[in-house]
Design a protein around this motif. Sequence first.
Motif, short mmCIF file in Angstrom:
data_model
loop_
_atom_site.label_atom_id
_atom_site.label_comp_id
_atom_site.label_asym_id
_atom_site.label_seq_id
_atom_site.Cartn_x
_atom_site.Cartn_y
_atom_site.Cartn_z
N UNK A 53 -2.49 -0.57 6.08
CA UNK A 53 -2.43 -2.00 6.39
C UNK A 53 -1.02 -2.41 6.80
N UNK A 54 0.00 -1.84 6.12
CA UNK A 54 1.38 -2.23 6.45
C UNK A 54 1.71 -1.89 7.89
N UNK A 55 1.27 -0.71 8.37
CA UNK A 55 1.55 -0.34 9.77
C UNK A 55 0.73 -1.18 10.75
N UNK A 56 -0.51 -1.48 10.38
CA UNK A 56 -1.33 -2.34 11.25
C UNK A 56 -0.72 -3.73 11.38
N UNK A 57 -0.26 -4.26 10.27
CA UNK A 57 0.38 -5.58 10.31
C UNK A 57 1.70 -5.53 11.07
N UNK A 72 13.19 -2.25 2.05
CA UNK A 72 13.06 -0.80 1.86
C UNK A 72 12.79 -0.42 0.42
N UNK A 73 13.15 -1.28 -0.53
CA UNK A 73 12.89 -0.95 -1.94
C UNK A 73 11.42 -1.19 -2.29
N UNK A 74 10.75 -2.01 -1.49
CA UNK A 74 9.34 -2.33 -1.76
C UNK A 74 8.42 -1.17 -1.39
N UNK A 75 8.64 -0.57 -0.19
CA UNK A 75 7.65 0.37 0.34
C UNK A 75 7.47 1.64 -0.49
N UNK A 76 8.54 2.29 -1.00
CA UNK A 76 8.29 3.46 -1.84
C UNK A 76 7.49 3.13 -3.10
N UNK A 77 7.78 1.97 -3.69
CA UNK A 77 7.03 1.54 -4.87
C UNK A 77 5.57 1.26 -4.50
N UNK A 78 5.38 0.56 -3.41
CA UNK A 78 4.04 0.23 -2.91
C UNK A 78 3.25 1.51 -2.61
N UNK A 79 3.88 2.44 -1.85
CA UNK A 79 3.19 3.67 -1.44
C UNK A 79 2.92 4.61 -2.61
N UNK A 80 3.78 4.59 -3.61
CA UNK A 80 3.62 5.49 -4.76
C UNK A 80 2.54 5.02 -5.73
N UNK A 81 2.52 3.72 -6.01
CA UNK A 81 1.73 3.24 -7.15
C UNK A 81 0.47 2.46 -6.78
N UNK A 82 0.42 1.85 -5.61
CA UNK A 82 -0.79 1.12 -5.22
C UNK A 82 -1.99 2.05 -5.07
N UNK A 83 -1.84 3.28 -4.49
CA UNK A 83 -3.01 4.18 -4.44
C UNK A 83 -3.57 4.50 -5.82
N UNK A 84 -2.70 4.60 -6.83
CA UNK A 84 -3.17 4.86 -8.20
C UNK A 84 -4.02 3.69 -8.69
N UNK A 85 -3.59 2.47 -8.37
CA UNK A 85 -4.36 1.28 -8.76
C UNK A 85 -5.69 1.22 -8.01
N UNK A 130 4.04 -2.05 -14.49
CA UNK A 130 4.35 -3.24 -13.70
C UNK A 130 5.84 -3.37 -13.37
N UNK A 131 6.70 -2.72 -14.16
CA UNK A 131 8.15 -2.94 -14.03
C UNK A 131 8.71 -2.63 -12.63
N UNK A 132 8.28 -1.55 -11.95
CA UNK A 132 8.83 -1.31 -10.61
C UNK A 132 8.56 -2.47 -9.63
N UNK A 133 7.38 -3.07 -9.75
CA UNK A 133 7.04 -4.20 -8.88
C UNK A 133 7.89 -5.43 -9.23
N UNK A 134 8.14 -5.62 -10.51
CA UNK A 134 9.01 -6.72 -10.93
C UNK A 134 10.43 -6.52 -10.39
N UNK A 135 10.92 -5.27 -10.48
CA UNK A 135 12.25 -4.96 -9.97
C UNK A 135 12.34 -5.28 -8.47
N UNK A 136 11.36 -4.84 -7.70
CA UNK A 136 11.37 -5.09 -6.26
C UNK A 136 11.35 -6.59 -5.95
N UNK A 137 10.56 -7.35 -6.71
CA UNK A 137 10.49 -8.80 -6.49
C UNK A 137 11.82 -9.48 -6.75
N UNK A 138 12.49 -9.10 -7.83
CA UNK A 138 13.80 -9.69 -8.17
C UNK A 138 14.83 -9.34 -7.09
#
Length: 406
Positions: A49-53, A19-32, A164-172
């Motif tokens: 893609x997440x829902x399709x998968x 659950x900590x991954x998806x808000x970060x993913x949904x917030x920042x990946x569209x910007x990228x 990059x830090x939010x993604x690093x936090x989620x990974x840890x």
Amino acid sequence: MKLDYKKTFILGLGFFSASIVWPIYNNYVPIMLEEYIESAALIGAIMTIDNLFAVIFQPLFGSLSDKTNTRFGRRMPYLLIGVPLAAIFCFLIPSAASLASLMTFVIMMNFSMSIYRAPTVALMPDVTPSPLRSKANGIINFMGGLAAVIAYGVGGFLYKSNHAYPFYMASVVMVVALILLYSFIKEPKAVQLEEEEKIHQKDVSKNRSLIFMLFAIFFWFTGFNAVETFFSLYGQYILNIDAGDASILLTSFSLAFLAFAIPAGFIASKLGRKKTILLGIIGALVVFIPLIFIRNQLMICILLVIGGIFWACININSYPMVVEMAPKGGMGTYTGYYYFFSSCAAIVSPILFGWIKDMVGSYEPLFLYACVAFVLAFICMLCVHHGDISKEEMEEEKIKTIAENM
């Protein structure tokens, strides 16, 4: 019987890490993605893609985990493979230097998440006695909601320092959660899955209840996902407020759900799961019907808080009802069914309401649309006659648990 809170909170770490991954993913990946893609429609398609998968792979890996038998258990092998891979690709997303590398990391992270999501959730009914599953699911969903709050709050603060830090936090967090789950959760011995033909012959009524239960899940997530997706635009064009104020209003719904997640499980242990869900649907309708007409922000905020409480009554108790109908050894498969129908709603509903908006030329029917979906869910729930637990079954489970611990 008493719920093992320590074990349940550790189990919740699996849901917390996802659950900590998806808000970060949904917030920042569209910007990228916007750095490489101009079309908002194409960015939106990539973000589904997440829902399709979830529709394609979660039922598959949930079912495979039922049939797996290793020295690590049935579910744990999928966590040991999926979590580290998901953590690696999440970590790599902000380092992408081209659209091709970004898409590779995004697709692989979504696939890796699909490997372990259903097996992780299936761990709860595996190790929790049937009468206690609503309470346990309340705690696990509380952990998921807490993760989302941390992702938005701490993740936003970290993003200001370094993108990059939010993604690093989620990974840890994912890796730490896996270590704790592996260290403290011991799976029960594998049980043989009953053949599909035998299940069908043995209890046609239960299969009918399962079908209606799954469609009820589809319909209430249809209503919920439309509101979640379009409320900011509804606020902008119907309530005449900016997107930030609309987001704050909708956050009141989410915070109320988070606060009431655990109590909703306790209510079900007293009233029963089906009655609690029906109460939740009626309460949601009592909230959503006035929202069709009300334009005052304070009144909307109050109603959304009440709506979040009733949404907890629905959402916390639906998954335990589904796995209650599972055959011996079939928890992973039925977990996959749950995610298939809820994920289908997440795909279909934004498209369907978007089409309705285009037809009428306004976002005004949003809460009417949600009400229709919840009415359909209510009708389906009336046709569900399995998945609850009787007082007699609670006593049998109590005796069985005592005997196993002697």
